[in-house]
Scaffold this active site. Structure first.
Site, mmCIF file in Angstrom:
data_model
loop_
_atom_site.group_PDB
_atom_site.id
_atom_site.type_symbol
_atom_site.label_atom_id
_atom_site.label_comp_id
_atom_site.label_asym_id
_atom_site.label_seq_id
_atom_site.Cartn_x
_atom_site.Cartn_y
_atom_site.Cartn_z
ATOM 1 N N CYS A 1 -29.444 -30.048 -49.907
ATOM 2 C CA CYS A 1 -29.128 -29.771 -51.249
ATOM 3 C C CYS A 1 -28.012 -28.479 -52.359
ATOM 4 O O CYS A 1 -28.493 -28.238 -53.539
ATOM 5 C CB CYS A 1 -31.161 -28.895 -51.949
ATOM 6 S SG CYS A 1 -31.900 -28.875 -51.093
ATOM 7 N N HIS B 1 -35.218 -30.704 -60.179
ATOM 8 C CA HIS B 1 -34.457 -30.291 -58.492
ATOM 9 C C HIS B 1 -34.057 -31.632 -58.796
ATOM 10 O O HIS B 1 -34.729 -31.667 -57.254
ATOM 11 C CB HIS B 1 -34.760 -29.238 -57.798
ATOM 12 C CG HIS B 1 -34.439 -28.841 -56.535
ATOM 13 N ND1 HIS B 1 -32.599 -28.965 -56.548
ATOM 14 C CD2 HIS B 1 -34.497 -28.644 -55.450
ATOM 15 C CE1 HIS B 1 -32.487 -28.507 -55.811
ATOM 16 N NE2 HIS B 1 -33.100 -28.788 -54.317
#
Lengths: 130, 387, 360
Positions: B84, B333
């Site tokens: 991420c 996200h």
């Protein structure tokens, strides 16, 4: 489809017996075993070692939404366990009353099936704690 | 050699049923180039963040794909992957490319297309950010890893679930003011508390969503920016640190050490203290992650992040606004895009272009991008650049 | 007591020869229980004739292999047996987790043995565990091994609403065989088997549950148990009154008592080894768990008769002589104590754990 049998096989000593290693120089235990002692670097002296089978819960959670392969097991408890020599493992906690699963609780290693196998693949065995 | 962001572009974040990976990155890239006032031919290299395209869409070789989609062949184009934190690492790599003196103008992008697979399959792909052999093998999921961190924080500092819920409520409120955010829906503490456990104590509304989206930046050396008369935002520091993939290898469960280390170095390089930061975009993949971040970044004392969140100290009008964009939680996200999207928000805020969510007199901004459960952290600090 | 000379000499020879015996044991009974009354509620049947009140249920992450490891691990810990000494692993079960791929090698690796051990999975309905014990005994007598490990383990299968479902349970027992005078807690004085082709219970390949022939299984059970016990007494010269305890295979709470009655063994000698009323029929583990419970309390000098039964059909009979070592070599927790730790589940959870929901 990934052939998981060789990977599992490679890890049997870790998964069946909690085999890690230990640096005789800085006296730290590592699980899983490390290729080099991160504290002592080339001065470290790593020897293979089975970890103790008992420890205590450092943190825990109850998993309600499981990953693939664990659908029929959920909900289940997962915990970070500090073994008696300081090494830590992440493991499921089984067969315990919910009120006994708390930080500081003593737990012991058991041998269980880990992921639920599909009908044809190999069964994965390894450590859980209770 | 200073580095200046001279252009930024972002797609709407959300479920893009009509757009593929390539259309998303093309849209963000073209917007960024246009906003910089430069022409595409002036760009010398591309660094693209993408975490899991192989698993998510079956496509690798993302670097070349991006260059081609933007019509920028034959310049070098490189994919950066750090789970991420892929976007943050792409941004930092682009920054280093200019810092090193090799390039003057580069693009940094991030993209992820996550809605092509079932939720379970996406979870499995994201699980690759943790330790496959000793965490995921035992049934760990990403929420469960953060749940272990949350439980430790609750145990050590008395943090409560309502305080985590306050983070979600605040970020959803901020996202109301961000037209590119995935969610435009205010939520209450009660709604979060009743949203059902995913992994105790983390509930559904403590989690960031599955998102499609892309973001891009055009970076330019300070000298070149002056020469071309470009305005923008200067990157005064960008630092990165690593830690063990698995939580069991960490020194502490109540601190993401990679964050603390990267932050310390970044503050040092920038020559500032945490209290001088006017706003921050932090990595709130789960609400507990924001609480950890605002402590590890030095905005609040260790253990006080929960109370600070509950008391509104991190809201748009609070002591230090955190995630004015809505954060990962409410803006969305798209994992590989997140680190770049955070920088886009920093750019907009410092350029005074953040419209309704504009933080008045913002002079110094910070972004914080985390990979996995804390194995990679990138902290970047920005200042206004007046040319 | 007078004995014919031939028998007397035979017995004397046995005593004089250095004998092999049990140097340790371990039992594992899973924590989950279902009450027979709960199964009765679901199928609206009366199973009181089986004299079983509840049965142990393996959780969904347990199988015959995991239970075997846990049982053996307890034996290793309680009786201080170095797993590196184990040179033979024989595992009896009718629910080996694989059709092809041995349970024995998994158990060996999980216990941390060396690689120098004989190993095979065995199946003879409910008596393969005791057959493993015979093999270990023979290997020990032949001095081919240091320590042998025989395990009976089963997650007993039963078709829903079949009579077997009221009793078919899960459990494992591990017995370590050696010949060190300091270690033997129960010398195996003699063993023999009585075998014949009598198909009373079977499971064809790919069939999920066993089939059986109702009351014909009783006929087969008594025929083999009684004949094996008689054969053993004939070969050793003992008679029923010589035994301090008797353990029989226990498919339900009644058969072992009836077998004792036929053999003229008082019921109080059977009670200590009769676990089925509390945990159900653990198939290959059944006789061995009963034997373990007897060894939990037995005193030096006592004599134990143990007779297993496996459908299809055969019985293995043993005479064991408890030694002085048992005073300081004991299981940490007695079987009867261990089984008190339990958690009741209803029929719905039972079918979930035993994977009897076909649509999953």
């Amino acid at each position: 489809m990934q052939n998981i049998a060789p990977l599992n096989w490679r890890r049997f000593p870790e998964r069946y017996l909690l085999r890690g290693n230990y640096c005789e120089n800085c006296k730290q235990a590592f699980f899983p075993p490390r290729a080099i002692c991160p504290n002592c670097r080339r001065k470290g002296k790593l020897v293979s070692m089975e970890m103790p089978r008992t420890g205590k819960i450092i943190s825990y959670t109850k998993v309600y939404v499981p990953p693939e392969g664990f659908k029929n097991e959920a909900p289940y408890y997962l915990a970070i366990i500090e073994l008696e020599n300081g090494a830590r493992v992440l493991s499921q906690i089984v067969d315990s009353e919910p009120e006994k699963i708390k930080i500081g609780a003593k737990v012991k290693k058991v041998f269980r099936r880990i992921a639920e196998p599909d009908k044809y693949g190999t069964i994965t065995y390894g450590y859980k704690f209770w | 050699m200073g580095v200046v962001i001279v252009g930024a572009g972002i797609t709407k974040f959300g479920e893009h049923w009509a757009k593929s990976f390539r259309e998303l990155i093309a849209e963000a890239g073209i917007k960024a180039i246009q906003s910089s006032g430069l022409s595409g031919q002036q760009i010398e290299a591309i660094y693209g963040g993408c975490m899991a395209s192989g698993r998510l869409i079956g496509q690798e070789h993302i670097g070349a794909l991006i260059a081609d989609q933007l019509g920028l062949n034959p310049i070098p184009s490189t994919r950066c992957e750090a789970a991420c934190a892929s976007g943050g690492v792409a941004l930092r790599t682009a920054y280093l490319a200019i810092k090193s003196g090799v390039h003057d103008i580069v693009a940094a992008g991030g993209v992820e297309k996550m809605t092509e697979l079932s939720t379970q399959a996406v979870s499995f792909a994201l699980g690759g950010a943790g330790d496959q052999e000793i965490e995921l093998f035992h049934g760990a999921t990403f929420p469960s890893l953060y749940a272990l961190l949350a439980r430790a924080h609750m145990h050590e500092f008395g943090t409560i679930e309502q305080q985590m819920a306050a983070v979600a409520v605040k970020n959803h409120a901020n996202a109301m003011l961000n037209p590119n955010a995935q969610f435009h829906k205010e939520i209450t503490i009660e709604q979060v508390m009743n949203s059902g456990y995913v992994a105790e104590p983390i509930k559904l509304l403590d989690c960031s969503p599955i998102t499609d989206g892309a973001a891009a930046l055009i970076l330019c050396s300070k000298d070149k920016a002056k020469e071309l008369g470009l305005k923008g935002v200067e990157i005064v520091a960008s630092e990165q640190a690593s830690d063990s993939l698995a939580l069991t290898g960490r020194q502490s469960l109540t601190e993401l050490r990679a964050t603390s280390i990267a932050a310390q170095k970044a503050y040092e390089k920038a020559g500032i203290r945490p209290s001088q930061v006017d706003f921050a975009e932090v990595h709130d993949c789960f609400t507990i992650a924001e609480i950890l971040a605002i402590e590890d970044l030095g905005f609040f004392k260790k253990g006080e992040g929960g109370i600070a969140s509950e008391k509104g100290k991190t809201s748009l009008k609070g002591k230090i606004p955190i995630n004015p964009s809505g954060g990962l939680k409410a803006k969305g996200h798209p994992v590989g895009a997140t680190g770049v999207a955070q920088a886009v928000e920093a750019y907009l805020q410092l350029m005074g272009l953040a419209e309704q969510r504009q933080i008045k007199n913002a002079k110094i901004g910070l972004t914080h991008n985390v990979g996995g459960s804390g194995a990679t952290a990138v902290v970047t600090i920005y200042k206004r650049f007046k040319g | 007591m007078k004995l014919p000379l031939k028998k007397y000499l035979k017995r004397l020879g046995k005593v004089l020869r250095m004998n092999a015996g049990i140097i340790g044991y371990g039992v594992y009974v899973p924590r989950l229980r279902i009450k027979v009354s709960e199964i009765e509620r679901v199928w609206q049947k009366n199973a009181s004739g089986l004299a079983v009140s509840e049965k142990a249920v393996a959780a969904s992450d347990e199988d015959s292999c995991t239970m075997a490891v846990e049982a053996a691990r307890r034996g290793i810990e309680d009786f201080s047996i170095n797993p590196k000494r184990i040179n033979a692993i024989y595992i009896g079960s009718e629910s080996h987790p694989y059709a092809v791929n041995p349970t024995a090698s998994i158990v060996g690796d999980a216990l941390g043995t060396t690689n120098k051990y004989f190993a095979v999975d065995m199946e003879f309905a409910c008596k393969a565990g005791t057959a493993g014990l015979q093999v270990c005994y023979a290997l020990k007598k032949a001095k081919m091994i240091d320590v042998g490990l025989a395990i009976g383990t089963d997650t007993a299968q039963s078709k829903p609403n079949d009579a077997l479902e009221f009793t078919a349970a899960s459990g494992a027992a591990a017995f370590f065989v050696g010949d060190s005078k300091d270690e033997i807690i129960a010398e195996i004085e003699h063993t023999c088997s009585f075998t014949s082709d009598m198909p009373d219970f079977w499971r064809r390949p790919r069939a999920e549950f066993p089939e059986h022939t109702g009351r014909f299984t009783g006929e087969a059970y008594f025929k083999h148990i009684i004949n094996a016990a008689k054969l053993l007494m004939e070969e050793t010269g003992y008679n029923a009154s010589d035994f301090d305890y008797a353990v029989f295979h226990q498919p339900n709470g009644k058969f072992p008592l009836k077998a004792a009655k036929i053999l003229e063994i008082p019921l109080e000698k059977v009670k200590q080894g009769l676990l089925t009323p509390h945990i159900g029929n653990t198939y290959s583990a059944s006789t061995l768990i009963g034997l373990a419970s007897v060894l939990d309390v037995a005193k030096p000098g006592q004599k134990v008769l143990a007779v297993s039964y496996g459908s299809g059909a055969g019985s293995d009979a043993f005479v064991l002589n408890v030694t002085e070592n048992i005073k300081n070599r004991r299981a940490r927790r007695a079987v009867l104590e261990m089984i008190k730790e339990k958690e009741y589940i209803d029929y719905a959870l039972y079918v979930r754990h035993r994977r009897k929901i076909k649509s999953l």
